[in-house]
Design a protein around this motif. Structure first.
Motif: not given
Length: 530
Positions: A67-68, A363-365, A423-428
């Motif tokens: 995960x990120x 979250x990128x999971x 800033x976070x702009x995209x979990x992918x």
């Protein structure tokens, strides 16, 4: 912009929160968790647990997890490596003494200690809001009361029926009279429901210690595996420092090795020397993407391993110098015939989901049992289907990825996170075994080089060069459109064995507060915003 006269799906939009998964029930579960006071971490684990039930061919608690996480939408990205380790008795020498000369898909020696449950419980304890029992409740209900088999999962199950027939527990749970049931059939996983309930009630120790662990170890030893109770009791993931590169003004974050996220970054570094222009599916552009992938994967197969047990030259692999060197090897008119050996340096299946909540935690999971239905082995008492992630190990004692006690294998599963201006702009993420690293680069190039929206970029047809060969798998639309041109350039064009991967992504528009999400039509799922 979508052409509404063509089949397809619209980009999902929302303002408060969003979830994107490969299974509708998982997406709905995530949204329910968010509406009931949970945050992105709670929602991601709840959705994944549901997928471990209803999409059991792709994921399970007998697998691994990465995960990120961006808390509050900052660019201070946290990474968690929840990959399991080989048993303490697993050495090349010991396996050779047992007559093991290769690691086959169903070999018990490909089963490493599952890391997913540790990852879930640690992430929820550190960053979640809800109790684990409440998070797992939707999955427990589906496993106990039954769920309807969706079309893509039914397709995958039919392709693995012969493997599952050989395991009594797996056959009993997933097959009917030794055959795969059709989509629309109702399935139950009541032993798994009991195991999930114990985890919800007692935490990670319910899985790694006590009766459930004893049952799993007894089963594994019975099929010839080398696991011990100590291997399970000592299981533990870890927070790690993400690695990153810059692509078209954005920071791309990946988990470090033993995962192959570094290979996605290598491909992007090579592509940075080739600005995108014209048709994103032009053979000239796809040729460059394929060659960049072949070069980066040659490095993967030479170096990628557990950095705690082997020397992985991360700085070299991500260096501008190497990217320039590899980019210079690409001939725009023909295939590379001799890939670099990388002898000296200075110095397929999965679920992926994204969740963004109202506080802009992102979250990128990703959670996987590797092959479809993993090793094909299920513990009859706990209902745990074991992965076969150790299939990636080498039996060459001199290879960095050689199997060894407590070692983590090279991993294909990779969550991704994009940040910009703090800033976070995209979990992918992109599922699909070996394809994932190329899938990340292919997707990001279409978004940043060609200005495509997330859903349109996900919908595009895909291709993938099989590592170490001149063979390129292409989905039908590409085989018809560019296949002949690739053959002229020296490639061998192949049909993929199954639909190529799956993807989910959520874009955070900080100026408007709008969330935009996409989910892959190759799977059963969807993105949904509120």
């Amino acid at each position: 912009m979508r052409d509404f006269e063509l089949p397809g799906r619209s980009l999902a939009v929302g303002r408060t929160a969003m979830a994107a998964t490969s299974q509708p029930l998982a997406t709905l579960t995530a949204i329910d968790i968010l509406r009931n006071g949970g945050n992105a971490v709670d929602a991601a684990v709840a959705a994944c647990a549901v997928q471990c039930v209803v999409e059991a061919g792709s994921t399970g608690i007998g697998g691994d997890c990465f995960a990120l996480l961006s808390l509050g939408g900052t660019d201070e990205v946290l990474a968690y490596n929840g990959s399991g380790r080989a048993p303490a008795a697993a050495t090349v020498e010991h396996l050779r003494s047992l007559g093991v000369t290769s690691l086959t898909r169903t070999s018990p020696h490909t089963i490493t200690v599952p890391g997913a449950v540790d990852a879930w419980t640690r992430l929820v304890a550190d960053h979640g809001r809800m109790k684990m029992a409440d998070i797992l409740a939707p999955a427990i209900k589906l496993a106990r009361d039954g769920y309807v088999l969706p079309p893509r999962t039914a397709h995958d199950l039919a392709a693995q029926a012969e493997i599952l027939k050989d395991d009594p527990a797996a056959s009993r749970v997933f097959l009917v009279d030794g055959k795969a049931p059709p989509a629309g059939s109702i399935q139950y996983q009541r032993q798994l429901a009991d195991t999930l309930e114990a985890i919800g009630r007692e935490g990670r120790d319910a899985f790694y210690r006590g009766p459930i662990a004893e049952g799993m170890v007894s089963y594994l030893n019975g099929i010839g595996a080398l696991h011990s109770l100590e291997d399970f009791a000592n299981a533990k993931g870890e927070y790690v420092t993400p690695i990153k590169t810059t692509f078209r003004g954005h920071e791309i974050h990946e988990c470090p090795p033993n995962g192959q996220g570094i290979i996605a970054l290598m491909i992007l570094n090579i592509l940075s020397h080739f600005p995108g222009k014209g048709d994103p599916l032009a053979p000239e552009r796809l040729h460059i993407e394929v060659e960049a992938t072949r070069l980066a994967y040659a490095a993967r197969d030479r170096f990628l391993a557990d950095p705690a047990k082997a020397d992985v030259p991360i700085d070299y692999l991500l260096s501008d110098e190497l990217a320039r060197q590899l980019a210079g090897m690409i001939d725009p008119d023909k295939a590379i015939t001799d890939l670099p050996p990388f002898d000296e340096v200075p110095h397929k299946d999965t679920i992926y989901l994204s969740v963004v909540d109202s506080d802009r935690n992102a979250i990128s999971f990703i959670n996987s049992i590797f092959f479809v239905y993993g090793s094909g082995h299920m513990d009859p008492k706990s209902g745990v289907m074991f992965h076969n992630r150790g299939f990636s190990f080498s039996l060459d004692p001199d290879h960095p990825n050689a199997i060894a006690p407590g070692k983590r294998p090279m991993h294909t599963i990779i969550p991704g996170m994009v940040t910009k201006d703090g800033r976070a702009v995209m979990p992918f993420g992109v599922m699909g075994g070996q394809y994932q690293a190329m899938g990340h680069a292919h997707f990001l190039s279409k978004v940043f080089d060609y200005g495509m929206d997330l859903q349109s970029a996900i919908d595009l047809p895909r291709l993938f060069p099989l590592p170490g060969t001149n063979q390129v798998q292409m989905e039908a639309r590409l085989r018809d459109a560019v296949g002949p041109e690739f053959i002229k350039r020296g490639f061998e064009v192949k049909k993929p064995e199954s639909p190529m991967g799956g993807a989910q992504a959520i874009w955070i528009d900080w100026e408007t507060g709008v969330l935009r999400g996409g989910s892959d039509p190759r799977k059963d799922g969807m993105a949904l915003g509120i």
